[in-house]
Design a protein around this motif. Structure first.
Motif, mmCIF file in Angstrom:
data_model
loop_
_atom_site.group_PDB
_atom_site.id
_atom_site.type_symbol
_atom_site.label_atom_id
_atom_site.label_comp_id
_atom_site.label_asym_id
_atom_site.label_seq_id
_atom_site.Cartn_x
_atom_site.Cartn_y
_atom_site.Cartn_z
ATOM 1 N N ARG A 1 0.842 -1.196 0.000
ATOM 2 C CA ARG A 1 0.000 0.000 0.000
ATOM 3 C C ARG A 1 0.878 1.246 0.000
ATOM 4 O O ARG A 1 1.773 1.381 0.838
ATOM 5 C CB ARG A 1 -0.900 0.010 1.239
ATOM 6 C CG ARG A 1 -1.871 1.183 1.260
ATOM 7 C CD ARG A 1 -2.836 1.069 2.414
ATOM 8 N NE ARG A 1 -3.873 2.088 2.339
ATOM 9 C CZ ARG A 1 -4.944 2.134 3.126
ATOM 10 N NH1 ARG A 1 -5.102 1.200 4.062
ATOM 11 N NH2 ARG A 1 -5.836 3.083 2.984
ATOM 12 N N LYS B 1 -7.356 -2.131 -2.223
ATOM 13 C CA LYS B 1 -6.888 -3.508 -2.086
ATOM 14 C C LYS B 1 -7.820 -4.440 -2.846
ATOM 15 O O LYS B 1 -9.033 -4.432 -2.648
ATOM 16 C CB LYS B 1 -6.819 -3.922 -0.619
ATOM 17 C CG LYS B 1 -6.211 -5.312 -0.429
ATOM 18 C CD LYS B 1 -6.055 -5.678 1.035
ATOM 19 C CE LYS B 1 -5.445 -7.057 1.196
ATOM 20 N NZ LYS B 1 -5.295 -7.457 2.602
ATOM 21 N N ASP C 1 -5.723 -10.821 -1.428
ATOM 22 C CA ASP C 1 -4.441 -11.378 -1.001
ATOM 23 C C ASP C 1 -4.077 -12.513 -1.953
ATOM 24 O O ASP C 1 -4.887 -13.412 -2.197
ATOM 25 C CB ASP C 1 -4.513 -11.905 0.434
ATOM 26 C CG ASP C 1 -4.523 -10.785 1.456
ATOM 27 O OD1 ASP C 1 -3.752 -9.821 1.271
ATOM 28 O OD2 ASP C 1 -5.287 -10.870 2.433
ATOM 29 N N PRO D 1 -0.443 -8.907 -0.493
ATOM 30 C CA PRO D 1 -1.631 -8.226 -1.006
ATOM 31 C C PRO D 1 -1.446 -7.746 -2.444
ATOM 32 O O PRO D 1 -0.317 -7.600 -2.930
ATOM 33 C CB PRO D 1 -1.790 -7.034 -0.055
ATOM 34 C CG PRO D 1 -0.389 -6.734 0.371
ATOM 35 C CD PRO D 1 0.322 -8.061 0.450
ATOM 36 N N TRP E 1 -2.658 -4.490 -4.624
ATOM 37 C CA TRP E 1 -3.261 -3.162 -4.551
ATOM 38 C C TRP E 1 -3.347 -2.550 -5.948
ATOM 39 O O TRP E 1 -2.414 -2.658 -6.748
ATOM 40 C CB TRP E 1 -2.434 -2.238 -3.661
ATOM 41 C CG TRP E 1 -2.435 -2.589 -2.206
ATOM 42 C CD1 TRP E 1 -1.605 -3.457 -1.559
ATOM 43 C CD2 TRP E 1 -3.320 -2.077 -1.201
ATOM 44 N NE1 TRP E 1 -1.911 -3.518 -0.231
ATOM 45 C CE2 TRP E 1 -2.962 -2.679 0.031
ATOM 46 C CE3 TRP E 1 -4.364 -1.159 -1.210
ATOM 47 C CZ2 TRP E 1 -3.606 -2.400 1.214
ATOM 48 C CZ3 TRP E 1 -5.026 -0.871 -0.028
ATOM 49 C CH2 TRP E 1 -4.656 -1.490 1.169
#
Length: 306
Positions: free
Chosen positions: A153, A163, A166, A267, A269
């Motif tokens: 992020r 987001k 994952d 993650p 993003w």
């Protein structure tokens, strides 16, 4: 000196700024994606336009002269203002036709983006897409890209981050390599295995140790920052490497190592600049990317081989 009638060529100014940041013409050429002699000529042209010397040689590199030091912050301010004008102008367009630049890591750009971009072009053939496959984080504030797909992020307040999900990554190896380690492998058996790492930093190894693998630095004889090179080594049978499950599970030339091993998660993003985000075209592309990439398996890689 009277500079009131000096006319700047922005290519020359950019070459000056990047050379100052990188410390040499060769490094600036790599950063700009142009030939080293071109950078040198552009800096020399700016020096001729201004009637000053901007750099002096220090060993194999370059250092700013006192005049260069005096000018550099003014040039940064000028460039930032120019980039902001460009972002705002791009954000005001109402037309869907035109270019959009997307940056993503090598693996995402190669395996996950193509089906999404194909769908986008089918629906909106007037949108032109440039994909920059890079594991480096390009600067959206300087319009190096309009949209970024990142694994972290951003902290810059002017960037808008969403987001998507994952990702799960696992360890993979070619069957012929696993056979060299024996049958019915346990975690302790991997103390003598070869792993393919990213660099000499210890972050990746420590992550695997946390999952219960008894690894030391000697377990990483192969290093590459290129994800394509890593994956080619894995498929060839040179060692064990990590890959997102959408790519690894679809590739019939490899198989998961220790299926009970928990995944490595990171993650995904989607990032845009707040100025560019007001563009109807950028918003449309960003929304399609979010819709398609936000669903695990929605962009399943087609890399299976016999």
């Amino acid at each position: 000196m009277d500079w009131s009638h000096v006319e700047f060529d922005w290519n020359h100014v950019r070459a000056f700024l990047v050379t100052a940041d990188e410390g040499s013409f060769s490094a600036a050429a790599r950063a700009l994606g142009i030939a080293q002699p071109t950078v040198g000529r552009q800096v020399a042209a700016l020096e001729a336009e201004l009637g000053v010397t901007l750099f002096e040689r220090v060993g194999r590199g370059l250092a700013l002269t006192p005049t260069g030091l005096e000018l550099i912050e003014h040039v940064r301010t000028m460039c930032d203002a120019a980039f902001r004008v460009s972002r705002v102008a791009a954000g005001q367009t109402l037309s869907l036709d035109g270019p959009v630049c997307i940056t993503a890591s090598e693996i995402i750009a190669t395996y996950l983006l193509p089906p999404v971009i194909t769908k986008l072009r089918t629906r909106h053939p007037g949108i032109e897409v440039e994909i920059i496959a890079s594991n480096a984080a390009l600067d959206l504030r300087r319009r190096e890209a309009d949209i970024a797909i990142r694994s972290f992020r951003p902290t810059e307040p002017e960037l808008i981050a969403r987001k998507l999900r994952d990702n799960e990554a696992y360890l993979y190896a070619a069957p012929k390599y696993l056979r060299t380690l024996g049958t019915k492998l346990t975690r302790d058996d991997f103390a003598r295995a070869s792993f393919i790492g990213f660099d000499r930093a210890d972050t990746y190894r420590k992550g695997l140790v946390a999952l219960g693998l008894p690894l030391t630095a000697k377990n990483f004889p192969l290093l590459s920052q290129s994800q394509h090179v890593q994956w080619a080594l894995v498929r060839e049978g040179a060692g064990i490497g990590v890959m997102v499950s959408e790519v690894g599970d679809a590739d019939l030339s490899v198989r998961r190592v220790l299926k009970d091993l928990p995944p490595l998660t990171f993650p995904m993003w989607l990032v845009t600049h707040q100025d560019v985000h007001t563009s109807r075209r950028v918003r449309l592309v960003a929304e399609l990317l979010a819709e398609e990439l936000g669903r695990p398996g929605a962009a399943r890689a087609k890399v299976a081989i016999p």
